[in-house]
Design a protein around this motif. Structure first.
Motif, PDB file in Angstrom:
ATOM      1  N   THR A  28      62.695 -63.015  71.966  1.00 34.08           N
ATOM      2  CA  THR A  28      63.312 -62.465  70.760  1.00 34.08           C
ATOM      3  C   THR A  28      63.982 -63.587  69.955  1.00 34.08           C
ATOM      4  O   THR A  28      64.245 -64.673  70.467  1.00 34.08           O
ATOM      5  CB  THR A  28      64.364 -61.404  71.134  1.00 34.08           C
ATOM      6  OG1 THR A  28      65.304 -61.986  72.035  1.00 34.08           O
ATOM      7  CG2 THR A  28      63.715 -60.204  71.787  1.00 34.08           C
ATOM      8  N   LYS A  29      64.264 -63.281  68.705  1.00 34.86           N
ATOM      9  CA  LYS A  29      64.984 -64.187  67.802  1.00 34.86           C
ATOM     10  C   LYS A  29      64.267 -65.534  67.629  1.00 34.86           C
ATOM     11  O   LYS A  29      64.901 -66.576  67.483  1.00 34.86           O
ATOM     12  CB  LYS A  29      66.416 -64.413  68.303  1.00 34.86           C
ATOM     13  CG  LYS A  29      67.231 -63.129  68.394  1.00 34.86           C
ATOM     14  CD  LYS A  29      68.541 -63.351  69.095  1.00 34.86           C
ATOM     15  CE  LYS A  29      69.231 -62.028  69.352  1.00 34.86           C
ATOM     16  NZ  LYS A  29      70.425 -62.149  70.182  1.00 34.86           N
TER      17      LYS A  29
ATOM     18  N   ASP B 143      72.531 -48.862  72.474  1.00 30.86           N
ATOM     19  CA  ASP B 143      71.758 -49.742  71.591  1.00 30.86           C
ATOM     20  C   ASP B 143      72.457 -49.937  70.246  1.00 30.86           C
ATOM     21  O   ASP B 143      72.507 -51.048  69.709  1.00 30.86           O
ATOM     22  CB  ASP B 143      70.356 -49.160  71.366  1.00 30.86           C
ATOM     23  CG  ASP B 143      69.500 -49.206  72.631  1.00 30.86           C
ATOM     24  OD1 ASP B 143      69.852 -49.974  73.546  1.00 30.86           O
ATOM     25  OD2 ASP B 143      68.500 -48.475  72.701  1.00 30.86           O
ATOM     26  N   LEU B 144      72.999 -48.848  69.691  1.00 37.55           N
ATOM     27  CA  LEU B 144      73.696 -48.931  68.396  1.00 37.55           C
ATOM     28  C   LEU B 144      74.961 -49.777  68.499  1.00 37.55           C
ATOM     29  O   LEU B 144      75.277 -50.550  67.595  1.00 37.55           O
ATOM     30  CB  LEU B 144      74.034 -47.520  67.896  1.00 37.55           C
ATOM     31  CG  LEU B 144      72.850 -46.688  67.378  1.00 37.55           C
ATOM     32  CD1 LEU B 144      73.251 -45.238  67.194  1.00 37.55           C
ATOM     33  CD2 LEU B 144      72.305 -47.268  66.073  1.00 37.55           C
TER      34      LEU B 144
ATOM     35  N   TYR C  33      75.411 -52.231  70.488  1.00 39.19           N
ATOM     36  CA  TYR C  33      74.972 -53.623  70.588  1.00 39.19           C
ATOM     37  C   TYR C  33      74.630 -54.169  69.188  1.00 39.19           C
ATOM     38  O   TYR C  33      75.045 -55.278  68.824  1.00 39.19           O
ATOM     39  CB  TYR C  33      73.754 -53.717  71.503  1.00 39.19           C
ATOM     40  CG  TYR C  33      73.169 -55.117  71.602  1.00 39.19           C
ATOM     41  CD1 TYR C  33      73.786 -56.103  72.380  1.00 39.19           C
ATOM     42  CD2 TYR C  33      72.012 -55.464  70.901  1.00 39.19           C
ATOM     43  CE1 TYR C  33      73.265 -57.375  72.459  1.00 39.19           C
ATOM     44  CE2 TYR C  33      71.487 -56.737  70.981  1.00 39.19           C
ATOM     45  CZ  TYR C  33      72.117 -57.692  71.765  1.00 39.19           C
ATOM     46  OH  TYR C  33      71.597 -58.962  71.840  1.00 39.19           O
ATOM     47  N   GLU C  34      73.882 -53.376  68.394  1.00 34.08           N
ATOM     48  CA  GLU C  34      73.517 -53.802  67.035  1.00 34.08           C
ATOM     49  C   GLU C  34      74.764 -54.003  66.176  1.00 34.08           C
ATOM     50  O   GLU C  34      74.860 -54.975  65.415  1.00 34.08           O
ATOM     51  CB  GLU C  34      72.607 -52.745  66.386  1.00 34.08           C
ATOM     52  CG  GLU C  34      71.210 -52.677  66.985  1.00 34.08           C
ATOM     53  CD  GLU C  34      70.379 -51.577  66.366  1.00 34.08           C
ATOM     54  OE1 GLU C  34      70.534 -51.325  65.147  1.00 34.08           O
ATOM     55  OE2 GLU C  34      69.595 -50.933  67.086  1.00 34.08           O
ATOM     56  N   LYS C  35      75.732 -53.081  66.295  1.00 34.75           N
ATOM     57  CA  LYS C  35      76.983 -53.166  65.528  1.00 34.75           C
ATOM     58  C   LYS C  35      77.734 -54.449  65.868  1.00 34.75           C
ATOM     59  O   LYS C  35      78.196 -55.186  64.996  1.00 34.75           O
ATOM     60  CB  LYS C  35      77.846 -51.935  65.839  1.00 34.75           C
ATOM     61  CG  LYS C  35      79.239 -51.936  65.207  1.00 34.75           C
ATOM     62  CD  LYS C  35      79.910 -50.592  65.487  1.00 34.75           C
ATOM     63  CE  LYS C  35      81.381 -50.610  65.109  1.00 34.75           C
ATOM     64  NZ  LYS C  35      82.235 -51.175  66.144  1.00 34.75           N
TER      65      LYS C  35
ATOM     66  N   GLN D 257      76.530 -57.238  67.096  1.00 37.06           N
ATOM     67  CA  GLN D 257      75.800 -58.423  66.637  1.00 37.06           C
ATOM     68  C   GLN D 257      76.130 -58.739  65.174  1.00 37.06           C
ATOM     69  O   GLN D 257      76.387 -59.887  64.814  1.00 37.06           O
ATOM     70  CB  GLN D 257      74.290 -58.199  66.781  1.00 37.06           C
ATOM     71  CG  GLN D 257      73.794 -58.122  68.224  1.00 37.06           C
ATOM     72  CD  GLN D 257      73.940 -59.443  68.968  1.00 37.06           C
ATOM     73  OE1 GLN D 257      74.894 -59.627  69.726  1.00 37.06           O
ATOM     74  NE2 GLN D 257      73.030 -60.359  68.741  1.00 37.06           N
ATOM     75  N   ILE D 258      76.129 -57.703  64.326  1.00 37.37           N
ATOM     76  CA  ILE D 258      76.410 -57.927  62.894  1.00 37.37           C
ATOM     77  C   ILE D 258      77.873 -58.303  62.693  1.00 37.37           C
ATOM     78  O   ILE D 258      78.199 -59.199  61.898  1.00 37.37           O
ATOM     79  CB  ILE D 258      76.043 -56.670  62.070  1.00 37.37           C
ATOM     80  CG1 ILE D 258      74.529 -56.422  62.162  1.00 37.37           C
ATOM     81  CG2 ILE D 258      76.447 -56.844  60.606  1.00 37.37           C
ATOM     82  CD1 ILE D 258      74.053 -55.165  61.470  1.00 37.37           C
TER      83      ILE D 258
ATOM     84  N   LYS E  86      73.975 -56.885  54.446  1.00 40.53           N
ATOM     85  CA  LYS E  86      74.435 -56.800  55.836  1.00 40.53           C
ATOM     86  C   LYS E  86      75.546 -55.765  55.995  1.00 40.53           C
ATOM     87  O   LYS E  86      75.618 -55.057  56.997  1.00 40.53           O
ATOM     88  CB  LYS E  86      74.919 -58.173  56.326  1.00 40.53           C
ATOM     89  CG  LYS E  86      73.810 -59.100  56.790  1.00 40.53           C
ATOM     90  CD  LYS E  86      73.177 -58.590  58.068  1.00 40.53           C
ATOM     91  CE  LYS E  86      72.007 -59.456  58.508  1.00 40.53           C
ATOM     92  NZ  LYS E  86      71.264 -58.838  59.629  1.00 40.53           N
TER      93      LYS E  86
ATOM     94  N   GLU F 245      73.963 -52.420  56.012  1.00 42.67           N
ATOM     95  CA  GLU F 245      73.289 -52.236  57.306  1.00 42.67           C
ATOM     96  C   GLU F 245      74.301 -51.868  58.390  1.00 42.67           C
ATOM     97  O   GLU F 245      74.067 -50.973  59.208  1.00 42.67           O
ATOM     98  CB  GLU F 245      72.564 -53.538  57.672  1.00 42.67           C
ATOM     99  CG  GLU F 245      71.649 -53.423  58.874  1.00 42.67           C
ATOM    100  CD  GLU F 245      70.944 -54.737  59.202  1.00 42.67           C
ATOM    101  OE1 GLU F 245      70.636 -54.935  60.397  1.00 42.67           O
ATOM    102  OE2 GLU F 245      70.740 -55.564  58.277  1.00 42.67           O
TER     103      GLU F 245
ATOM    104  N   ILE G 258      74.682 -48.294  60.570  1.00 42.35           N
ATOM    105  CA  ILE G 258      74.752 -48.246  62.040  1.00 42.35           C
ATOM    106  C   ILE G 258      75.994 -47.476  62.482  1.00 42.35           C
ATOM    107  O   ILE G 258      75.946 -46.649  63.405  1.00 42.35           O
ATOM    108  CB  ILE G 258      74.749 -49.680  62.627  1.00 42.35           C
ATOM    109  CG1 ILE G 258      73.376 -50.326  62.420  1.00 42.35           C
ATOM    110  CG2 ILE G 258      75.114 -49.666  64.110  1.00 42.35           C
ATOM    111  CD1 ILE G 258      73.336 -51.810  62.742  1.00 42.35           C
TER     112      ILE G 258
END
Length: 619
Positions: A407-408, A567-568, A570-572, A574-575, A592, A595, A599
């Motif tokens: 990833t990334k 999962d959400l 984790y995404e939150k 990260q941003i 961003k 986004e 989330i």
């Protein structure tokens, strides 16, 4: 009463020491499980106890007059004997009494012979023994006693070896993976049998439910040292965690002291006083402890999983039969993102056929399989790897490329990938044929995962894996973001990994059950006989509360929503980290921020629904 004592045994192969100065005892009525990583010496110790191998030093003492039996991975049956002859080929006097009685029943016209056999059954109190003997054969599905050993499958031979041991009732049973080749029904019967019988057991098994319900003591061989835990598997997990925490605390203290003592050592003149010599000796002891921190193996893999579209896999009215045996009868299902399904059922009910149809390696007689354009299936089968002669471990991986995308935008080399799957630099250049069964399974899983599947199918992935590796695999699969379909007899594994079950009942009937294996067993044990009717099942699937108080669809939603929240979150995070570290370009700030807000809104909605379902569970 002590049955067997292992006293200070050691074993080495060349420069490699498996274990040194190991001691333990087996006493009457103990049910002991022996846990160790693959390759650490479990098999050697079992073989030494059975007299098939000898320690380099130390001794094993068996109490005089003790009758011991050993169930190994390799059978010692005679090919030309029938199942019945194999069972009666022992020095058990009661078995010979039953054998004479069974033969007398075949010739009832010989009344004198029959009467003698009948009286002998009375004299030896063999009636109860015969009933139990027939029950064991029935439960292990050894019904045709006239079949010859040479015509049996590997699984049938294993069950016959187990039946002979159970029927002969030795004082001490030594068992190496007793649940291999048994279906779930047989495993649960054997579990119940061992739990209630006054039998002394010493066993190696990776079945953690079995450990939980049968064993009253666990012995673990860890990094060459032996640790004993007086309790079942749950107790072992708790106490092992406490032990490791205490060991790490001791190591931390030693490391702090080591830094101070190292500074003192560097200041010392070459000439030594008695006092400084003593302190220097202590320094090397402290250094040994400080450098002894255990290396926990963790499979770390962030494979760049293919993006998954809205269409996953659809099954439309699938029908399949072999001669007169119906396997699937108009079965339809529409897989959803992130589903984690376990498949259970008796042997021969069509589980493997279903997987082959799903992966299009077999065609149905009617109906169709529609696979979404973005779906990439990874299929881990029981057949495993077929390496070329002389092929090394790293050669297997390099067939998929020198570098693997993560990833990334990151990449890792084939060698680095193998390290993450617990193959060190030396092991990577071993010939594949030298690998143990568990290592082969791990390598095969690696080859499936590096192809970046977003729909992963695992057919009996836990066979031949030790408990340590099982825990590693489970940790990886819990974080796997794609769809997961698993066939396994490992109930503990299924409970941990899947959200709902396809239950293959036979005769083409497949039931969708909203829960894990333990939920299913609780439901089955409490269900009324009439619920076996198909009509009742349809009503139950939509309306009947499960053990949690939720109906079928709600239970599936609840199982899925917890993972979606994770999962959400984790995404939150990260941003938020990008903003906190000032890594968002000015031109991207608005995008961003929007986004992030989207989330947060999703997360709040999911959490609200989670609380709603949770409150219903508590009603």
């Amino acid at each position: 009463m002590n049955y067997l004592s292992v006293e200070n045994i050691s074993k080495s192969f060349g420069e490699r020491t498996l274990f040194k100065d190991i001691s333990f005892g087996i006493n009457k009525d103990q049910k002991i499980a022996f846990i160790a990583k693959n390759g650490s010496g479990k098999t050697q110790i079992m073989r030494m106890i059975n007299g098939d191998d000898e320690p380099d030093s130390g001794q094993i003492i068996i109490r005089k007059g003790i009758k011991m039996a050993f169930l190994s991975q390799n059978n010692n049956l005679q090919d030309e004997l029938t199942i019945e002859e194999s069972i009666f080929a022992s020095d058990n006097e009661i078995l010979h009494v039953i054998e004479r009685y069974e033969k007398a029943l075949e010739n009832p016209e010989d009344e004198e012979k029959y009467q003698l056999a009948f009286d002998e059954m009375d004299r030896f109190n063999a009636w109860d023994f015969e009933t139990q003997f027939k029950q064991i054969l029935s439960k292990l599905k050894l019904d045709d006693l006239k079949l010859k050993v040479k015509s049996l499958s590997g699984g049938q031979k294993k069950r016959l070896s187990l039946a002979i041991i159970l029927i002969n009732r030795p004082d001490l049973l030594i068992l190496d993976e007793p649940t291999n080749h048994l279906d779930l029904e047989m495993i649960e019967w054997l579990e119940s049998y061992f739990a209630k019988e006054n039998i002394t057991l010493f066993m190696v098994t990776h079945d953690r439910f079995f450990l939980e319900r049968v064993c009253n003591e666990i012995i673990e061989l860890d990094n060459g040292k032996l640790y004993a835990y007086k309790g079942n598997y749950s107790y072992y997990l708790q106490k092992k965690e406490e032990r490791i925490a205490m060991e790490n605390s001791t190591i931390d203290k030693a490391q702090n002291l080591f830094v101070k003592e190292l500074a003192w050592m560097r200041r010392q003149p070459k000439a030594r006083t008695t006092k400084s010599k003593s302190r220097q000796d202590d320094f090397y002891k402290i250094k040994s402890v400080a450098e002894s921190r255990r290396k926990e193996n963790v499979v770390e893999l962030e494979i760049n999983m293919e993006r998954m579209g809205s269409k996953i896999i659809e099954l439309h009215k699938i029908y399949k039969k072999f001669k007169d045996k119906v396997i699937l009868d108009n079965f339809s299902y529409d897989f959803q993102r992130g589903e984690r399904i376990g498949i259970i059922g008796k042997n021969g009910t069509g589980k493997s056929t279903f997987l082959n149809i799903l992966t299009k390696t077999m065609q149905p007689d009617a109906g169709k399989v529609v696979i979404g354009e973005t779906i990439k299936v990874g299929y881990y089968t029981q057949s495993g790897i077929n390496p070329k002669p002389g092929q090394k471990v790293i050669d297997i991986i390099k067939e998929y490329g020198e570098y693997i995308p993560l990833t990334k935008g990151k990449i890792i080399s084939a060698s680095q990938l193998l390290e993450r799957f617990l193959f060190d630099a030396k092991k990577q250049y071993d010939y594949v044929e030298k690998l143990s069964g568990g290592e082969l399974k791990r390598l095969y899983l690696c080859t499936v995962l590096i192809q970046n599947p977003n729909f992963l199918i695992l057919d009996e992935p836990t066979n031949d894996l030790d408990i340590v590796t099982l825990n590693v695999l489970e940790s990886f699969l819990l974080d796997y973001p794609g769809c997961l379909l698993v066939v396994s007899h490992d109930r503990y594994f299924m409970d941990k990994i899947v959200d709902h079950l396809f239950v293959f009942r036979g005769e083409g009937e497949v039931e969708d059950f909203p829960g894990n294996y333990s939920d299913f067993r609780a439901y089955e044990d409490s269900a009324e006989p009439e619920k076996s009717e198909a009509k009742e099942k349809v009503n139950w699937k939509q309306n009947h509360p499960t053990t949690s108080g939720l109906n079928f669809n709600e239970q599936k939603e609840f199982n899925k929503i917890e993972r979606e929240i994770k999962d959400l979150e984790y995404e939150k995070k990260q941003i938020e980290n990008l903003f906190a570290e000032g890594k968002v370009a000015d031109a991207d700030i608005t995008k961003k921020a929007e986004e992030l807000q989207a989330i947060i809104n999703k997360l709040e909605a999911k959490e609200e629904r989670w609380f709603e379902l949770s409150s219903k569970m508590e009603e």
